[in-house]
Design an enzyme around this catalytic site. Sequence first.
Site, PDB file in Angstrom:
ATOM      1  N   VAL A 200       0.915  -1.074   0.115  1.00 53.65           N
ATOM      2  CA  VAL A 200       0.070  -0.070   0.021  1.00 53.65           C
ATOM      3  C   VAL A 200       0.787   1.292  -0.167  1.00 53.65           C
ATOM      4  O   VAL A 200       1.675   1.610   0.794  1.00 53.65           O
ATOM      5  CB  VAL A 200      -0.945   0.046   1.127  1.00 53.65           C
ATOM      6  CG1 VAL A 200      -1.754   1.366   1.230  1.00 53.65           C
ATOM      7  CG2 VAL A 200      -1.712  -1.086   1.187  1.00 53.65           C
TER       8      VAL A 200
ATOM      9  N   GLU B  72      18.270 -10.973  23.937  1.00 52.94           N
ATOM     10  CA  GLU B  72      18.114 -11.992  23.212  1.00 52.94           C
ATOM     11  C   GLU B  72      18.985 -12.393  22.166  1.00 52.94           C
ATOM     12  O   GLU B  72      19.667 -13.648  22.086  1.00 52.94           O
ATOM     13  CB  GLU B  72      16.558 -12.462  22.713  1.00 52.94           C
ATOM     14  CG  GLU B  72      15.522 -12.501  23.720  1.00 52.94           C
ATOM     15  CD  GLU B  72      14.039 -12.485  23.459  1.00 52.94           C
ATOM     16  OE1 GLU B  72      13.248 -12.904  24.020  1.00 52.94           O
ATOM     17  OE2 GLU B  72      13.809 -12.042  22.152  1.00 52.94           O
TER      18      GLU B  72
ATOM     19  N   GLN C 248       1.100 -10.249  21.891  1.00 57.11           N
ATOM     20  CA  GLN C 248      -0.073 -10.599  22.692  1.00 57.11           C
ATOM     21  C   GLN C 248      -1.146  -9.413  22.513  1.00 57.11           C
ATOM     22  O   GLN C 248      -2.370  -9.779  22.775  1.00 57.11           O
ATOM     23  CB  GLN C 248       0.018 -11.052  24.338  1.00 57.11           C
ATOM     24  CG  GLN C 248       0.922 -10.028  25.094  1.00 57.11           C
ATOM     25  CD  GLN C 248       0.741 -10.585  26.633  1.00 57.11           C
ATOM     26  OE1 GLN C 248      -0.155 -10.966  27.018  1.00 57.11           O
ATOM     27  NE2 GLN C 248       1.946 -10.268  27.233  1.00 57.11           N
TER      28      GLN C 248
END
Length: 448
Positions: free
Chosen positions: A77, A169, A315
């Site tokens: 888009v 991480e 989440q």
Amino acid sequence: MIPRIVVVGGGFAGLEVAKALGGAEIGVTIIDRHNHHLFQPLLYQVATAALSAPDIAEPIRKILGRYPSVQVLFGNVAKIDTEARILVLADGTTVPYDLLVLATGSQPFYFSQESWARVCPGLKSIEDARTIRSRLLLSFEHAERTTDPVEQSRLMTIAIIGGGPTGVELAGSIAELSRHTLARDFRNIRPEKTKIILVEAGNRLLAGFAPELSEYARLRLESLGVDVALDSRVEAIEAQKITVGGKVIPVALTLWAAGVAASPLAAQLGVGLDRGGRVKVGSDLQVMGRSDIFALGDVALFLDENGQPLPGLAQVAKQQGEHLGKALARRTDTGEDLPAFVFRNRGNTAIVGRHAAVFESGRLKLKGWFAWSAWAIIHVYLLVGFQHRVQVSIQWLWRYLTYERGARLIAEERAEPGPPPSPAAEQPAPREALPPDADALPGIARAR
């Protein structure tokens, strides 16, 4: 009249909207510039050769194929005409809408230092992960063939900017890759001596977690040999060096994990944005001042009951997508008003290294092996597709037992970290050429 509903973005939020509407047999069009849904929480494992791209991605058409009322469009888009209610794709195709759901996620934000992007990749896509993996592995290959100890030291120095979950991480995974897996692969260098520098401007890592969990993460990383630099702000990033606190540090690779901004499409809605480029939405996820547009996930600024913005977590996006999809289905069917969205925190987690993680949910705080187990179960459960859950579970078990990583492919020659080694370097032995898409997803075209 049934409205024409268009969803832009096939991430967690966009998919949930489409599935809810498809399950109610309501027509909806979903547009994404990639033809696959990416499980971003595990993207760092692709970047550090622990998993391959197909393990954490699934074609959008396959996910939504069982919903006849859902149309999938592969495209980028380029323009949102809010007055005419039309989307314009990069190839000129127009897509009209009555209701628009913007769920386009976020991108790395370099705090107005856009020149850093070329030499300091962020981690938001499969292409990003491939680039990082290739540059990371190439740095060891170049170090193996050079005879200059200074150059060898630089090629075995990796900097990570940002001490949030992604930075932590990445640091832990690179430390384990170099100290365990690669240590057996080379003859002229000792990968276990790799210097990994994690630079954080704040006074602790994982600022969104409890202080004791932040401290655990710092100690755990340091036990892996990571140099954690707190209260340190990066001042300059170049191809072969960074400047932190006035000190110039030669590096082979710098990775960006310090900040993100909402997708630039949000700016085309003609409404106010916050400093991160997010659009403010009401309790029903409707964009303020636009009754025909909704925003979800990283592109939306949604304030909780305490007036604090919800974090950019998977989440959050998933719950918002489920809520809005079901609400729009009910409104289309019965005309009832859209209910307010309420976020239910399932806990926040970050992996620090081998069988070590932190997990926090309300008063519950876990660290170490128990947190790592919770992290693994949650992430396997959230993966789209049963085959991915099985594959990733098997690979994680194999890695746990053997320290082996099977996705150590240098797939893109354009990912060379800076100029080639100095003239004093040894010439590399001939090697078999790898195809540019050695771990590409089957049938997936690259689109940017």
